[in-house]
Scaffold this active site. Structure first.
Site, PDB file in Angstrom:
ATOM      1  N   ARG A 100       0.793  -1.263  -0.217  1.00 51.74           N
ATOM      2  CA  ARG A 100       0.022  -0.205   0.097  1.00 51.74           C
ATOM      3  C   ARG A 100       0.883   1.248   0.207  1.00 51.74           C
ATOM      4  NH1 ARG A 100      -1.570  -3.871   3.522  1.00 51.74           N
ATOM      5  NH2 ARG A 100      -3.635  -4.601   3.616  1.00 51.74           N
ATOM      6  N   ASP A 103     -30.008 -12.159 -10.425  1.00 52.90           N
ATOM      7  CA  ASP A 103     -30.331 -13.490 -10.403  1.00 52.90           C
ATOM      8  C   ASP A 103     -31.153 -13.853 -11.834  1.00 52.90           C
ATOM      9  OD1 ASP A 103     -29.422 -13.657  -7.770  1.00 52.90           O
ATOM     10  OD2 ASP A 103     -31.553 -13.401  -6.980  1.00 52.90           O
ATOM     11  N   GLU A 104     -30.996 -15.239 -11.919  1.00 49.03           N
ATOM     12  CA  GLU A 104     -31.510 -15.559 -13.099  1.00 49.03           C
ATOM     13  C   GLU A 104     -32.963 -15.164 -13.513  1.00 49.03           C
ATOM     14  OE1 GLU A 104     -31.315 -19.847 -13.522  1.00 49.03           O
ATOM     15  OE2 GLU A 104     -32.661 -20.080 -11.741  1.00 49.03           O
ATOM     16  N   ASP A 105     -33.776 -14.827 -12.386  1.00 45.76           N
ATOM     17  CA  ASP A 105     -35.153 -14.708 -12.586  1.00 45.76           C
ATOM     18  C   ASP A 105     -35.464 -13.283 -12.175  1.00 45.76           C
ATOM     19  OD1 ASP A 105     -34.489 -15.159  -9.880  1.00 45.76           O
ATOM     20  OD2 ASP A 105     -35.799 -16.499  -9.429  1.00 45.76           O
ATOM     21  N   ASP A 163     -25.908 -12.394  -0.241  1.00 45.35           N
ATOM     22  CA  ASP A 163     -26.295 -10.856  -0.473  1.00 45.35           C
ATOM     23  C   ASP A 163     -26.318 -10.121   0.824  1.00 45.35           C
ATOM     24  OD1 ASP A 163     -28.516 -12.465   0.303  1.00 45.35           O
ATOM     25  OD2 ASP A 163     -29.947 -11.807  -1.065  1.00 45.35           O
TER      26      ASP A 163
END
Lengths: 719, 740
Positions: free
Chosen positions: B435, B559-561, B648
């Site tokens: 750093r 999400d897929e849906d 999440d």
């Protein structure tokens, strides 16, 4: 003059009473006095000629006119430098004292030529051009004082930049002879080439008691952290060669090595790297066919091909700077000047000015042992970072390496920062190149705080004479739960505010401030009566905002205490036809300003507006009686770099009995004037700080299909 | 006669004047100088030599370029060094065995703790230090892969008079087969030496071990090798820790008292010089400097004339009240250089005024203290009042905020202190992946900036404003797919169309986490943007893996849906560009404290505020992928993988812990998935009550690991400017959002 006048007027009356011999005596005496006085007067009125003749002689002096000092053989020698010295043990702070400017005073000893008893000078070069440049830069700077008694730091005029040209013992004796030497206390020596064969010490070998050393090439074992200053080894090419700054970006070569005296072990290692990685590496060496001298210093060769030095450095992204016998290398300066990222391989080397400069952003430091991994390490650095490093390298050179003046004044500034740490320059000031300083922001309210709800906000209502409307506003605002205080700024000097009994009765304190002049800036004055951080600036005709809307605005402000959070939003646009900025109040999809006719903001911005507004904006606003809100938007956006937050749906800001903002805004001349303001402010700020966004803040459940009574802010958006 | 006297007097005066004029030229000259200076012509004392151009160079170009060269081989020299520069002259190059840390980055930096023996007494503080290391991501139980070793013996208190003192340390460490004269060992110490001198000696030979010690003196400090740590009490929390006391930036920033001190006065012995003088600056009004003689057993023996008066005055003020209400706090040295007072004032946002000459400040390698404290000089105590008075309001404001930033980044818990120590050493070991000072000194602080991700500032979400750059114009969509591809009308197909239509979308990555193998390329619809399918190995955490394919700063996690409109994607992206360090997205959730269960609760109900934005439809910076995978402990990630849930929430915890800010919900959409169709046979996981209970548990587990609840509530959402306003839809850029 007065005395002689008295004599001439009163004299005749006195004379008859005296004896003659006395009279003669007195007349002679007074003539002498008179003559004396006249002579004094004449000299008094001739100071310039005296001074300028002195100056004249000063300026026409040659270095060889400096007084010659003979050092006795037995003259005392200072002790070797004490490695445990620190500012609090070896430095006399009382000499610097408390000083409102927080600036140290530096005294330079007048030039003397020291010789030993046989008349041999203590240094083969005497005063060098570089040291002369350094001293004259310091004497021209604000640090300089010619009063030895007021000085905090003393700089000997004995040139010790290059140890090779010094006679160690005699130089030490000469130092000890300085009238204020006092064990070297508060003395600063500049040295760039320390040590000598065979083992090359990394600090000046001249015994120097407690003197501070600004040295080029310290190792971690000789550098006294917080006491010495590590400086660069100045490269005379800096002054001779003009390398124009190049845009950062990929270069023809990836890595280049241009040093001529690299140890054969390292050269073998570099050759191997070159074999592995081919054309990306350029490994230069001395040109064998050129004779020694200035010409050879400016050429480098690879397999018979001749390259110009230091120009060739500009053709590479990275440039290797390997240690030699000494840790500090003048090549570092050349490399930085070329905007090439230095790859420094010098274990234990204290990089120049490392106390304040962040070298990790301008260079790559690799342990000598890992030379063989250099290529892989460099390849792993992201391109964008390489570009930033190139820019940073060039900036370091320009600011801190380019001249003896830069080196000298940087050294003094570092010492100054230690003595007055509370006035020290910041990381940004030292490390950010001007282009970054210009485009970046460092918000004074940088800590992400969500202030508590409890203190509430102070509503500041600017009013002139619309009492009825004012009273309605007061009544409306007083319904807001978080209102802590109401402040009415009475801007009408010809009329007194209504009597106390006539004011609406509200549950929070109501204060009226009468102003001296009818100025718009009065609305942004940091009145002591404002005790909360949150200020709601509101016009005396904004009656259409509901209590829910105002409370919601306050809640939003708490999440954005460093921004303007307001209701009516506005936009600035670039008018391509006219080639200037334009003000827009029509229904737009974007917002870059919120009007302070109804806006929350931090009280801190009142200070900024009143005391720190750039240029003549404040007066301009007061003179035109317009645009104070645009000025505030500029100010806040400029210092925080953030867009304002518009809250809740757009309303028609109209009230039946008054000209509301919208009514006014629609007026064409008004629009033209506002556009003019934007152009004026943008030119004063030198940039367009306003940020355009496409969002506004609504309550989470706004317009949702959800029972109204369960919503925190149900009454929003009704017209 | 009168007149005569007068003339004689006059004459004498004149003579004096003349004498003065002719002999006292110096006085005149000085007068002249003063006069001329007033006119602005400053004397130019360093002359403009006539022969300036002929002065020699300080060194010839040849001399500068053709270094004389070394006779000895560099390799030999380096070897010779380690023999010369050891013990008190240790540096990393000479006293540290880098070969033990050969593997790069995190993998190469492993810390081993010696097992403590049965009858060892380990103090509370040392137990916390060891626990912090053992829980850190650097811990290893295998000494063979360790790069750094930490003793099991408590070395914190080396004051022989103390009850915590452990004898015979020397003998015991000699017995360790891995001791190797202390190479690669790290020794923690808070107290060294004892009455009356309080030397820096630990009472055993540390050899070439790195010392992490409180109250280090610059003289003994081995720069670039030792680490100075702050003195902390045994009650210092293990994790999380209290936040700083500054909750709002008041202006003007001055508090009731300007400067305060309340503490012991040493009548004799080391440190008494400073403490004895402190009462001089007390004025009872804005400067409160209180000392008491009442400490130790036999204080009355040394009692002086001031003691009784001072003791009385001392009782009149409360330390805590002074801490809260003072702008500056005096932090003078005690017997040792550092004191508890330092951290106390730092936390209280009371700007420390240090009077401790020679103290190497905590983590001085990386922290720029002059931006957070006033470094005074013991010798100049009497100047302190005027010095602090002269500090402007702007600077007070900045200093105060900086104390809070540093407190929360490095000092508020033992965990942070220990981790900072380890990170500093790690940065030295891997110096080219470390750093820079900017990362250490600006929000969110060095511990949350992992240099292995990048060493370039603009690659992080926090520094845009400070660097004057703006976030990129494009995003990468990462779609988490769990169900096999069976039909072309599946929600994911629609989602692909919607996302790829966004003009800001640069690529789409499908993270294939289904039981079935990913379908062939031809099964996917043609796209205007590149589409990649990556195998997630059926781990839920894989959705936050720092995939190399993600090249843009912004990531759109889906999400897929998920059901979204292209304009919703665009709008959210533009909002994210204004808040690049936060999560910006659609589905809001909230947490709350349940006083009955005495635990945190989780709700997906519609509420007036939210603290979580689900990553089923959210933008965030790609750095958080890296942080999620490498900063969070394995235990939490295993929990997520085991339950296939909570990833999440964990992401929200992480981001809020970094920013101290809530996420941002955009626009009206809350239901981001199609409601389960009544004829659907398969139960959707998130409609399952078990799933919900798990989430509740997760929140509590996470809060436990963080040591506090990082989530923050927000009460607003961001809508398009003209959202649902009564204007023609033709004017509206995001008219689709009103129908959503």
């Amino acid at each position: 003059m007065y005395t002689s006048g008295k004599y001439s007027s009163r004299g005749p009356a006195l004379i008859p009473r005296m004896k003659t011999k006395h009279r003669i005596y007195y007349i002679t005496l007074f003539s002498v006095v008179l003559l004396g006085l006249i002579a004094t007067g004449m000299f008094q009125f001739w100071p310039h000629s005296i001074e300028s003749t002195a100056d004249w002689t000063l300026d026409k002096r040659s270095v060889h006119d400096a007084p010659l000092i003979r050092l006795p053989v037995s003259s005392p020698i200072p002790e070797r430098g004490d490695l445990s010295c620190r500012m609090h043990t070896c430095f006399d702070v009382y000499r610097c004292g408390y000083n409102p400017k927080n600036r140290i005073k530096v005294y330079i000893y007048p030039l003397q030529r020291f010789v030993d008893e046989l008349g041999v000078p203590i240094s083969s070069t005497g005063l060098s051009r570089e040291y002369n440049d350094l001293l004259s830069a310091i004497s021209d700077s604000d640090f300089y004082t010619d009063d030895v008694t007021r000085a905090c730091l003393f700089i000997p005029s004995i040139d010790v930049l290059n140890q090779n040209s010094l006679r160690i013992r005699e130089t030490a004796q000469a130092l000890a002879m300085l009238p204020r030497w006092d064990k070297g206390m508060n003395h600063l020596l500049f040295n760039m080439l320390p040590g000598g064969p065979p083992d090359y010490n990394t600090a000046l070998d001249v015994p120097r008691d407690r003197a501070l050393l600004a040295g080029g090439g310290f190792s971690t074992w000789t550098y006294r952290q917080g006491y010495d200053v590590s400086i660069p080894v100045y490269s005379p090419l800096s002054a001779d060669v003009d390398l124009p700054e190049r845009q950062p970006g990929p270069r023809h070569y990836f890595v280049l090595s241009s040093q001529t005296a690299i140890h054969r072990e390292y050269r073998a290692e570099l050759e191997r790297l070159k074999e592995e990685n081919g054309e990306a590496l350029l490994l230069l060496d001395k040109c064998s066919n050129l004779s020694q001298g200035a010409a050879s210093a400016r050429k480098r060769c690879y397999k018979g091909q001749v390259y110009d030095y230091p120009q060739i450095l500009q053709e590479s992204s990275f440039c290797v700077v390997l240690r030699g016998a000494r840790l500090g290398q003048a090549a570092l300066s050349d490399v930085l000047q070329a905007g090439c990222v230095p790859v420094i391989l010098a274990d234990s080397y204290i990089l120049p000015f490392s106390e304040v400069l962040d070298w990790k952003r301008a260079s790559v430091v690799i342990p000598e042992e890992k030379l063989s991994e250099m290529y892989t390490i460099l390849k792993s650095i992201p391109h964008r970072q390489v570009e930033e490093m190139q820019r940073q390298a060039r900036w370091f050179w320009e600011a801190y390496f380019s001249s003896m003046k830069a080196i000298g004044l940087t050294t003094l500034q570092i010492i100054n920062d230690r003595i007055y740490p509370y006035a020290a320059r910041t990381y940004e000031q030292w490390n950010n190149p001007p282009v970054v300083k210009w485009s970046s922001v460092n918000s004074p309210l940088f800590l992400p705080l969500i202030p508590p709800r409890a203190p509430g906000f102070t509503a500041v209502v600017l009013t002139y004479d619309r009492v009825e409307s004012l009273f309605r506003v007061i009544t409306e605002i007083s319904k807001v739960p978080s209102l802590a205080k109401l402040l009415v700024v009475w801007n009408n000097q010809n009329k007194s505010p209504p009597e106390e009994t006539l004011w609406p009765k509200i549950s929070v304190p109501l204060k009226v401030v009468r102003t001296k002049e009818n100025k718009l800036s009065n609305r942004f004055f940091p009145y002591d009566e404002i005790e909360t951080e949150a200020v709601l600036a509101i016009d005396d005709d904004i009656i259409m905002l509901t209590s829910d809307e105002l409370q919601f605005g306050y809640e939003v402000w708490r999440e954005f205490p460093d921004r303007l959070v307001g209701y009516p939003g506005r936009l600035h646009l670039w008018d391509h036809e006219m080639g200037k900025w334009k003000y827009e109040s029509e229904w737009t999809n974007e917002v870059s300003m919120v009007l302070t006719g109804a806006a929350f903001y931090h009280k801190y911005f009142n200070y900024l507006y009143t005391y720190k507004m750039p240029g003549d904006i404040k007066n301009w606003v007061d003179a035109h009686m317009n645009c104070e809100d645009i000025a505030m938007n500029f100010l806040v956006a400029n210092i925080t770099g953030k867009a304002p937050i518009k809250v809740t749906p757009r309303k028609k800001f109209k009230c039946p009995e008054c000209t509301a903002i919208d009514g006014l805004s629609l007026d064409q001349t008004h629009m033209v004037e506002r556009s003019e303001c934007i152009n004026k402010f943008a030119s004063v700020f030198g940039t367009m700080p306003l940020k355009v966004v496409e969002h506004r803040a609504d309550p989470v459940l706004y317009k949702d299909d959800f029972p109204e009574k369960l919503k925190s802010f149900p009454n929003i958006g009704s017209l | 006669m009168q007149a005569r006297k007068k003339y004689v007097l006059l004459g004498l005066c004149a003579c004096c004047w003349l004498v003065l004029f002719y002999w006292g030229g110096g006085v005149q000259l000085r007068l002249l100088r003063l006069l001329t200076r007033h006119r602005g012509d400053v004397m130019r004392p360093w002359p403009n030599w006539t022969d300036r151009a002929f002065l020699p160079r300080y060194a010839h170009l040849d001399e500068l370029q053709t270094d004389p060269g070394m006779a000895e081989s560099p390799r030999q020299r380096r070897q010779a060094w380690s023999a010369i520069y050891k013990d008190s002259r240790c540096r990393m190059e000479t006293c540290f065995d880098f070969s033990r840390c050969r593997r790069r980055g995190r993998e190469g930096f492993r810390v081993y703790i010696y097992p403590s023996e049965k009858n060892d007494r380990v103090s509370e503080s040392y137990r916390k230090i060891l626990a912090s290391i053992a829980e850190s991501r650097y811990y290893t139980s295998d000494p063979r892969e360790a790069c750094l070793f930490v003793l099991g013996i408590d070395t914190l208190d080396r004051d022989q008079l103390s009850g915590q003192f452990v004898p015979n340390v020397d003998e015991r460490i000699r017995g360790y087969p891995l001791w190797n004269d202390g190479r690669n060992h790290l020794i923690f110490n808070l107290y060294s030496g004892t009455w009356p001198n309080y030397t820096e000696d630990l009472g055993f030979n540390i050899g070439q071990a790195i010392l992490a010690k409180a109250s280090l003196n610059t003289e003994h400090f081995r720069p670039g090798f030792d680490v100075s740590i702050p003195l902390f009490s045994k009650d210092h929390p293990q994790k999380g820790g209290e936040r700083g006391w500054l909750v709002r930036n008041t202006v003007p920033p001055r508090r009731k008292y300007l400067l305060m001190f309340k503490g012991k006065r040493y009548l004799t012995g080391i440190g008494s010089d400073t403490r004895n003088a402190l009462h001089h600056i007390h004025n009872g009004k804005d400067i409160v400097s209180l000392t008491t003689c009442r400490h130790g057993k036999d204080w009355e023996k040394h009692k002086d004339a001031r003691c009784d008066h001072d003791n009385l005055e001392y009782e009149r003020f409360d330390y805590q009240e002074l801490l809260h209400n003072s702008t500056f706090c005096l932090v003078p040295r005690g017997r040792r250089l550092g004191s508890f007072r330092f951290l106390e004032s730092l936390q209280a946002a009371c700007i420390p005024v240090l009077l401790s000459n020679g103290w190497e400040l905590p983590f001085s390698d990386v922290i720029q203290w002059n931006q957070a404290v006033i470094e005074g000089d013991e010798r100049l105590l009497l100047q302190v009042p005027s010095t602090v008075r002269a500090v402007g309001n702007e600077r007070v404001l900045a200093l105060r905020q900086r104390t809070q930033m540093l407190w929360e980044a490095y000092f508020s818990s033992v965990d942070k202190i220990v981790l900072t120590t380890l990170e500093i050493i790690k940065d030295r070991v891997f110096s080219h992946i470390s750093r820079n000072k900017y990362m250490w000194n600006y929000l969110p602080g060095g511990l949350l900036v992992l240099p292995e991700y990048s060493t370039h500032l603009a690659h992080f979400p926090f520094y845009y404003l400070g660097l004057g750059v703006t976030p990129g114009q494009e995003f990468t969509a990462v779609i988490h797919a769990v169900s096999p591809l069976v039909s072309q009308s599946q929600p994911i197909m629609k989602l692909l169309q919607v996302v790829s239509k966004s003009k800001y979308c640069s690529q789409i990555i499908i993270l294939w986490n289904s039981e079935k193998p990913p379908p062939s390329r031809s099964k996917w619809p043609p796209m205007p943007v590149p589409l990649t399918v990556t195998d997630g190995r059926r781990k839920t955490t894989s959705r936050f893996l720092p995939h190399v394919a993600i090249e843009t700063e912004a990531v759109l996690s889906l999400d897929e849906d998920t059901v979204l409109l292209t304009s919703e994607v665009n709008f959210a992206f533009l909002v994210w560009r204004s808040f690049p360090e936060r999560i910006v997205g659609y589905p809001p959730r909230s947490h709350f404290w349940d006083p009955l269960k005495r635990a945190w609760g989780y709700t997906s109900k519609w509420t007036n505020d939210y603290s979580i934005v689900l990553t089923g439809a959210a933008f965030y910076h790609r750095y958080y992928h890296y942080l999620f995978t490498h900063y969070l402990p394995q235990s939490l990630r295993t929990l997520v993988d085991r339950t296939s849930n909570c990833e999440d929430i964990l992401m929200n915890f992480l981001v809020s812990a970094v920013t101290h800010q809530p996420p941002i919900k955009v626009a009206q959409r809350k239901q981001y998935k199609e409601l389960p169709s009544p004829q659907g046979t398969k139960s959707v996981p998130w409609a399952n009550p078990e799933h919900f209970n798990q989430r509740q548990e997760c929140i509590n587990t996470f809060a436990n690991w963080f040591g506090y609840m990082p989530l923050v509530h927000s009460q607003f959402r961001l809508d398009p400017v003209l959202f649902k306003d009564q204007v023609s839809v033709l004017r509206k850029k995001y008219k689709d959002l009103e129908r959503a």
